[in-house]
Design a protein around this motif. Structure first.
Motif, PDB file in Angstrom:
ATOM      1  N   ASP A 199      11.102  -8.103  19.565  1.00  0.00           N
ATOM      2  CA  ASP A 199      10.276  -8.000  21.016  1.00  0.00           C
ATOM      3  C   ASP A 199       9.482  -6.965  21.347  1.00  0.00           C
ATOM      4  O   ASP A 199       8.409  -7.608  22.069  1.00  0.00           O
ATOM      5  N   LEU A 200       9.116  -6.197  19.793  1.00  0.00           N
ATOM      6  CA  LEU A 200       8.369  -5.393  20.075  1.00  0.00           C
ATOM      7  C   LEU A 200       7.050  -6.671  19.869  1.00  0.00           C
ATOM      8  O   LEU A 200       5.725  -6.167  20.601  1.00  0.00           O
ATOM      9  N   PHE A 201       6.865  -7.526  19.259  1.00  0.00           N
ATOM     10  CA  PHE A 201       5.201  -8.274  18.938  1.00  0.00           C
ATOM     11  C   PHE A 201       5.344  -9.286  20.179  1.00  0.00           C
ATOM     12  O   PHE A 201       4.397  -9.634  20.777  1.00  0.00           O
ATOM     13  N   ALA A 202       6.562  -9.645  20.905  1.00  0.00           N
ATOM     14  CA  ALA A 202       6.653  -9.636  22.888  1.00  0.00           C
ATOM     15  C   ALA A 202       5.924  -9.063  23.739  1.00  0.00           C
ATOM     16  O   ALA A 202       5.266 -10.277  24.545  1.00  0.00           O
ATOM     17  N   HIS A 203       5.712  -7.911  23.730  1.00  0.00           N
ATOM     18  CA  HIS A 203       5.395  -7.448  24.292  1.00  0.00           C
ATOM     19  C   HIS A 203       3.485  -6.982  23.545  1.00  0.00           C
ATOM     20  O   HIS A 203       3.067  -5.768  24.615  1.00  0.00           O
ATOM     21  N   HIS A 204       3.626  -7.495  22.739  1.00  0.00           N
ATOM     22  CA  HIS A 204       1.585  -6.753  22.266  1.00  0.00           C
ATOM     23  C   HIS A 204       1.171  -8.065  22.077  1.00  0.00           C
ATOM     24  O   HIS A 204       1.759  -9.061  21.668  1.00  0.00           O
ATOM     25  N   ARG A 205       0.028  -7.713  21.925  1.00  0.00           N
ATOM     26  CA  ARG A 205      -1.220  -8.997  21.629  1.00  0.00           C
ATOM     27  C   ARG A 205      -1.547  -8.223  20.174  1.00  0.00           C
ATOM     28  O   ARG A 205      -2.646  -7.672  20.660  1.00  0.00           O
ATOM     29  N   ILE A 206      -0.688  -8.851  19.010  1.00  0.00           N
ATOM     30  CA  ILE A 206      -1.088  -8.345  17.630  1.00  0.00           C
ATOM     31  C   ILE A 206      -1.786  -9.094  16.626  1.00  0.00           C
ATOM     32  O   ILE A 206      -1.398 -10.911  17.514  1.00  0.00           O
ATOM     33  N   ALA A 207      -3.416  -8.949  16.514  1.00  0.00           N
ATOM     34  CA  ALA A 207      -4.139 -10.307  15.496  1.00  0.00           C
ATOM     35  C   ALA A 207      -3.187 -10.814  14.370  1.00  0.00           C
ATOM     36  O   ALA A 207      -2.716  -9.146  13.644  1.00  0.00           O
ATOM     37  N   SER A 208      -2.670 -11.629  13.739  1.00  0.00           N
ATOM     38  CA  SER A 208      -2.426 -11.900  13.230  1.00  0.00           C
ATOM     39  C   SER A 208      -2.452 -11.659  11.107  1.00  0.00           C
ATOM     40  O   SER A 208      -3.657 -11.661  11.714  1.00  0.00           O
ATOM     41  N   VAL A 209      -1.965 -11.497  10.813  1.00  0.00           N
ATOM     42  CA  VAL A 209      -3.060 -11.710   9.234  1.00  0.00           C
ATOM     43  C   VAL A 209      -2.515 -12.940   8.708  1.00  0.00           C
ATOM     44  O   VAL A 209      -2.722 -12.311   7.191  1.00  0.00           O
ATOM     45  N   ALA A 210      -1.339 -13.662   8.792  1.00  0.00           N
ATOM     46  CA  ALA A 210      -0.439 -14.749   8.397  1.00  0.00           C
ATOM     47  C   ALA A 210      -1.713 -15.437   7.352  1.00  0.00           C
ATOM     48  O   ALA A 210      -1.665 -16.172   6.642  1.00  0.00           O
ATOM     49  N   HIS A 211      -3.242 -15.609   7.595  1.00  0.00           N
ATOM     50  CA  HIS A 211      -3.773 -16.533   7.565  1.00  0.00           C
ATOM     51  C   HIS A 211      -5.133 -16.152   6.198  1.00  0.00           C
ATOM     52  O   HIS A 211      -5.823 -17.003   5.856  1.00  0.00           O
ATOM     53  N   TYR A 212      -4.318 -14.441   5.490  1.00  0.00           N
ATOM     54  CA  TYR A 212      -5.357 -14.346   4.299  1.00  0.00           C
ATOM     55  C   TYR A 212      -5.580 -15.078   3.530  1.00  0.00           C
ATOM     56  O   TYR A 212      -6.778 -15.397   2.681  1.00  0.00           O
ATOM     57  N   PRO A 213      -4.201 -15.886   3.025  1.00  0.00           N
ATOM     58  CA  PRO A 213      -4.028 -16.333   2.375  1.00  0.00           C
ATOM     59  C   PRO A 213      -5.074 -17.635   2.197  1.00  0.00           C
ATOM     60  O   PRO A 213      -6.241 -18.145   1.428  1.00  0.00           O
ATOM     61  N   GLU A 214      -5.044 -17.814   2.733  1.00  0.00           N
ATOM     62  CA  GLU A 214      -6.682 -19.402   3.354  1.00  0.00           C
ATOM     63  C   GLU A 214      -7.581 -18.778   3.249  1.00  0.00           C
ATOM     64  O   GLU A 214      -8.633 -19.712   2.994  1.00  0.00           O
ATOM     65  N   GLU A 215      -8.089 -18.076   3.951  1.00  0.00           N
ATOM     66  CA  GLU A 215      -9.648 -17.395   4.289  1.00  0.00           C
ATOM     67  C   GLU A 215      -9.266 -16.885   2.612  1.00  0.00           C
ATOM     68  O   GLU A 215     -10.665 -17.595   2.100  1.00  0.00           O
ATOM     69  N   LEU A 216      -9.179 -16.363   0.944  1.00  0.00           N
ATOM     70  CA  LEU A 216      -8.848 -16.363   0.393  1.00  0.00           C
ATOM     71  C   LEU A 216      -8.955 -17.351  -0.251  1.00  0.00           C
ATOM     72  O   LEU A 216     -10.192 -17.239  -0.800  1.00  0.00           O
ATOM     73  N   LEU A 217      -8.834 -18.232  -0.337  1.00  0.00           N
ATOM     74  CA  LEU A 217      -8.606 -19.693  -1.025  1.00  0.00           C
ATOM     75  C   LEU A 217     -10.190 -20.625  -1.184  1.00  0.00           C
ATOM     76  O   LEU A 217     -10.857 -21.076  -1.054  1.00  0.00           O
ATOM     77  N   ASP A 218     -10.330 -19.974   0.174  1.00  0.00           N
ATOM     78  CA  ASP A 218     -12.028 -20.827   0.900  1.00  0.00           C
ATOM     79  C   ASP A 218     -12.811 -19.787   0.450  1.00  0.00           C
ATOM     80  O   ASP A 218     -13.823 -20.229   0.107  1.00  0.00           O
ATOM     81  N   THR A 219     -12.318 -18.426   0.410  1.00  0.00           N
ATOM     82  CA  THR A 219     -14.073 -18.138  -0.038  1.00  0.00           C
ATOM     83  C   THR A 219     -13.558 -18.129  -1.673  1.00  0.00           C
ATOM     84  O   THR A 219     -14.529 -17.942  -2.092  1.00  0.00           O
ATOM     85  N   LEU A 220     -13.356 -18.520  -2.914  1.00  0.00           N
ATOM     86  CA  LEU A 220     -12.623 -18.874  -3.723  1.00  0.00           C
ATOM     87  C   LEU A 220     -13.626 -20.271  -3.781  1.00  0.00           C
ATOM     88  O   LEU A 220     -14.512 -20.421  -5.070  1.00  0.00           O
ATOM     89  N   GLN A 221     -13.446 -21.222  -3.158  1.00  0.00           N
ATOM     90  CA  GLN A 221     -13.111 -22.365  -3.065  1.00  0.00           C
ATOM     91  C   GLN A 221     -15.141 -22.062  -2.811  1.00  0.00           C
ATOM     92  O   GLN A 221     -15.902 -22.768  -3.643  1.00  0.00           O
TER      93      GLN A 221
END
Lengths: 488, 313
Positions: A199-221
């Motif tokens: 419910d808390l997430f439904a009422h806030h616009r919270i920036a996602s952190v789930a893409h960290y691994p993708e960003e890390l892999l892009d960075t490493l490549q």
């Protein structure tokens, strides 16, 4: 000469007397800061029994997933859970914008400094730092002289520890340029919060952190070595299952879909690195290594290392491999080097630091040492090369015996210590045995540097679970919180 | 996949299977001892249990006498014994932790939960009830087997896990059968007597096959039929033949997955499978069951080494 005035490189932006009430992230009673309004209402409306229940659920969740953190102290559970606090730490968009701008600036300067140290050493020629501090530093790797890593990047993943002293005052406590850990907690904390409090997430616009691994892999490549042919193959090098951060290593490898390798899984032939697979050798181009410099390669560094791979360093220097983070990056996060970071920002970037530094006394200097010995009750003393909050003294909370012990230590080996004023770290409401109470927090965001700089909004908030404690390190019983960056 | 990952999967399956099989072997010893005592003939059942478990030399390096409490302690919970049930569970979980990313969540849950339960709650205390402990070990092993059979992708990771399970199971079925060879029969209690009968029954029970025996043979227990069931019958899931059918099948699947590459392990497995597939129990008894089993166990060890050198190093 012998002056009681400490030799400042830069003055801290804000230093509050220890008696002042620290800044609270949610605000003072009756004056809730706007972006905390919904959290406050949620706390007011939720009975403590329900919060306690949710906390137990969270613990079960973490235990089941197997997120544990070994602590290098005697006794205790080798797979201890880090306490997780269910009340989030919230930053609004403007606060995050300031922090992330400051982080980008700082990490650019740190990389420029490391590159300079292993090339012409302009900063020493300019007389801005004592050469011995750099060249006789344990973190200095003469093997790196004149070597140019891919994209000129040395610290690809930097964890910058930030404390907050006021509404717009963010101060860097420590830079971690070698193998900073904790990012898996950032992600798992978010995952746990979303499961526990949808419910808390439904009422806030919270920036996602789930893409960290993708960003890390892009960075490493993006930092593939010059001799890489085709799509770069990335692997994560871990010291093994006994390492305290092993969970994180396997978590990241899994999320990125890359192999999690140990030293013995790799071998080097004609300066090319391969991993041993059931189908025969496979070439590796980029190693995200979570093994310290010292143990990477027994041929170049410590010969007794059993977690490294012989020949790795020559493969690196031959342009057949990228090591991330680069070898020798530790020169930039030494606690004695720390106080020169603002000078680096001015020297390399021609900019004024956005994030301030804490005033730091180098006990190796006579003037500073005299001041430190005189004001020990007010200061925090740290080992210049320690980490994880081990072996530190917090003056205002120390006993007479502890103070006397540190005076003796400081006189015997002043160069091993630095001292800083005791800071009024900001507090954040935290669910403890007695109910909801303010506890001190810090923040470790993770900065990714490849062809460009990327920062996933947020980071790991660490919280000192004991009342009044300023030590947030998980090795010292600190806990963690989910960190929310609100979007506009 | 990484050779080390394959190695860990193979060994974690072997250790889980071994934990179950040591539990079964201990149960044979337990039953035989109770029988002998009730018939007034206490013999060397625990010593034969040690021999069958392959733990005899290490045991006597530590203890002088194979008494019931010492042997049980050694096989069930001794941390110095790499094949004690407790050590097996611990090693399996350690292997699993080293390859977390190669496991399904259900596999990890099964292994992790087993280890937590083994550590806490006095399950492995010296005073704990032995049959209850054995039942618990079997239950956990079955849970693990079910978890991986039902959740793993059918790729090389699965084939290595299967190989581990069946190499270990074949080894252990051979060992359980061999317990009987080592048990001294009292002079007046010859072959075919009551004690002999109960021994064979204990062996069948320990591999959960007493009822299967009756279904297959509809006959009273006869030693050569018990041996045939455990060695040569394809419908008996713990028989050597069944195990080797699985072994050659998964070695073939690996060869196919890796572009047709085969090695000495494929040849040895084929040879052993042919022996079981076309062997006759009369011939095995004629040349000596114990000799057959001993050679078989030795060849299985060689097979394991060859699998390692082709894939796991």
């Amino acid at each position: 000469m012998g002056s009681p005035e400490p030799s400042d490189v830069n003055l801290p932006a804000a230093e509050k007397p220890e008696t002042a009430i620290p800044f609270d992230e949610m605000g003072t009673a009756g004056q809730c800061r706007p972006h905390y309004e919904l959290v406050r209402r949620w706390l007011d409306e939720t009975p403590p029994e329900l919060l306690a229940l949710k906390r137990r659920e969270a613990e079960l969740l973490f235990r089941r997933i197997g997120i544990t953190f070994a602590v290098y102290a005697e006794g205790g559970d080798p797979e201890r859970l880090i306490p997780f606090d269910i009340i989030p730490r919230v930053l609004d968009a403007a606060e995050w914008e300031l922090v992330s701008r400051g982080l980008r600036q700082r990490v650019r300067a740190l990389n420029a400094f490391i590159r300079d140290v292993y090339h012409r050493r302009e900063i020493l020629r300019a007389g801005l730092m004592p050469p011995a501090l750099v060249l006789h530093n344990e973190g200095f790797r003469p093997e790196m002289q004149d070597f140019e890593p891919a994209q000129g990047v040395y610290t690809h993943v930097a964890g910058i520890d930030i404390v907050r002293l006021g509404p717009r005052e963010f101060t860097v406590l420590e830079d971690n340029c070698r193998t900073p850990s904790g990012v898996s907690y950032m992600m798992e904390n978010r995952e746990a919060m979303m499961r526990l409090f949808p419910d808390l997430f439904a009422h806030h616009r919270i920036a996602s952190v789930a893409h960290y691994p993708e960003e890390l892999l892009d960075t490493l490549q993006s930092v593939a070595p010059p001799n890489c042919q085709g799509e770069p193959r990335v692997a994560l090098l871990t010291p093994g299952a006994h390492n305290s951060a092993y969970y994180e290593h396997s978590f990241l490898a899994d999320e990125m879909g890359i192999e999690l390798v140990e030293g013995a899984d790799l071998f080097v032939d004609d300066n090319v690195v391969y991993m041993r697979t059931t189908e025969g050798p496979k070439r590796v181009d980029v190693l995200y290594r979570r093994v310290d410099d010292d143990f990477l390669d027994p041929l170049t560094f410590r010969p007794e290392s059993v977690v490294g791979t012989p020949g790795l360093f020559n493969a690196y220097r031959s342009g057949n491999l990228t090591l991330a983070n680069g070898v020798g990056a530790g020169i930039a996060d030494d606690k004695a080097i720390y106080r020169f970071v603002p000078a680096m920002i001015r020297f390399y970037l021609g900019e004024e630091p956005i994030l301030s530094n804490v005033r730091t006394f180098s006990c190796a200097q006579d003037g500073d040492l005299a001041y430190v010995l005189d004001h020990l009750e007010e200061l925090v003393v740290k080992e210049a090369r320690g980490s994880g909050g081990y072996g530190m003294l917090i003056g205002p909370q120390a006993t007479q015996e502890q103070l006397a012990e540190f005076r003796a230590k400081l006189r015997a080996a002043p160069g091993d210590y630095i001292a800083q004023p005791t800071l009024a770290l900001s507090t954040c409401p935290t669910f403890v045995e007695a109910g909801i109470a303010p506890r001190h927090v810090d923040l470790r965001p993770f900065v990714l540097v490849g062809r460009d700089i990327r920062i996933v909004p947020g980071g790991l908030t660490r919280v000192a679970m004991r009342a009044g404690s300023l030590v947030v390190n998980s090795s010292q019983g600190g806990g963690t919180k989910d960190t929310w960056v609100l979007e506009d | 996949m990484l050779s080390r990952t394959a190695d860990n999967l193979y060994w974690l399956a072997r250790y889980m299977e071994r934990a179950e099989n040591i539990a079964r072997i201990v149960m044979v010893g337990h039953r035989m001892t109770s029988l002998a005592r009730s018939l007034g003939n206490s013999g060397n059942e625990w010593h034969s249990t040690l021999l069958a478990a392959g733990c005899e030399p290490a045991f006597f390096a530590k203890h002088a006498e194979a008494s019931a409490p010492l042997v049980i302690d050694y096989l069930v919970r001794d941390p110095d014994n790499p094949s004690s049930i407790f050590t097996c569970l611990e090693t399996a979980r350690r292997n699993a932790r080293a390859v977390r990313t190669a496991l399904t969540v259900d596999m990890w849950d099964a292994l992790n939960e087993t280890w937590y339960q083994a550590r806490g709650g006095g399950r492995f205390a010296a005073t704990a009830d032995l049959p209850a402990l054995v039942d618990w070990v079997k239950e956990r092993s079955l849970l693990f087997a079910g978890a991986y059979a039902n959740t793993m992708l059918r790729n090389d990771a699965y084939y290595f896990t299967r190989l581990g399970t069946f190499i270990e199971r074949a080894d252990n079925t051979a060992r359980i059968l061999d317990v009987k060879y080592h048990v001294l029969m009292p002079r007046h209690e010859g072959i075919g007597g009551a004690l002999d009968y109960y021994h064979w029954q204990a062996i069948l029970r320990s591999v959960s096959a007493l009822r299967s025996y009756h279904w297959v043979y509809q006959d009273r227990l006869k030693p050569w039929l018990v041996a045939e069931l455990l060695l040569l019958r394809p419908e008996m899931p713990r028989s050597l033949l069944s195990c080797y059918e699985q072994i050659i099948r998964h070695l073939e699947l690996l060869a196919e997955a890796y572009g047709g590459k085969r090695g000495e392990c494929h040849r040895i497995a084929g040879e052993l499978h042919a022996k079981l597939r076309f062997g006759r129990i009369q011939d095995i008894f004629q040349s000596g069951l114990h000799e057959f089993l001993t050679e078989f166990i030795d060849r299985s060890v060689t097979l394991g080494d060859e699998i390692s050198s082709l894939y796991l190093l």
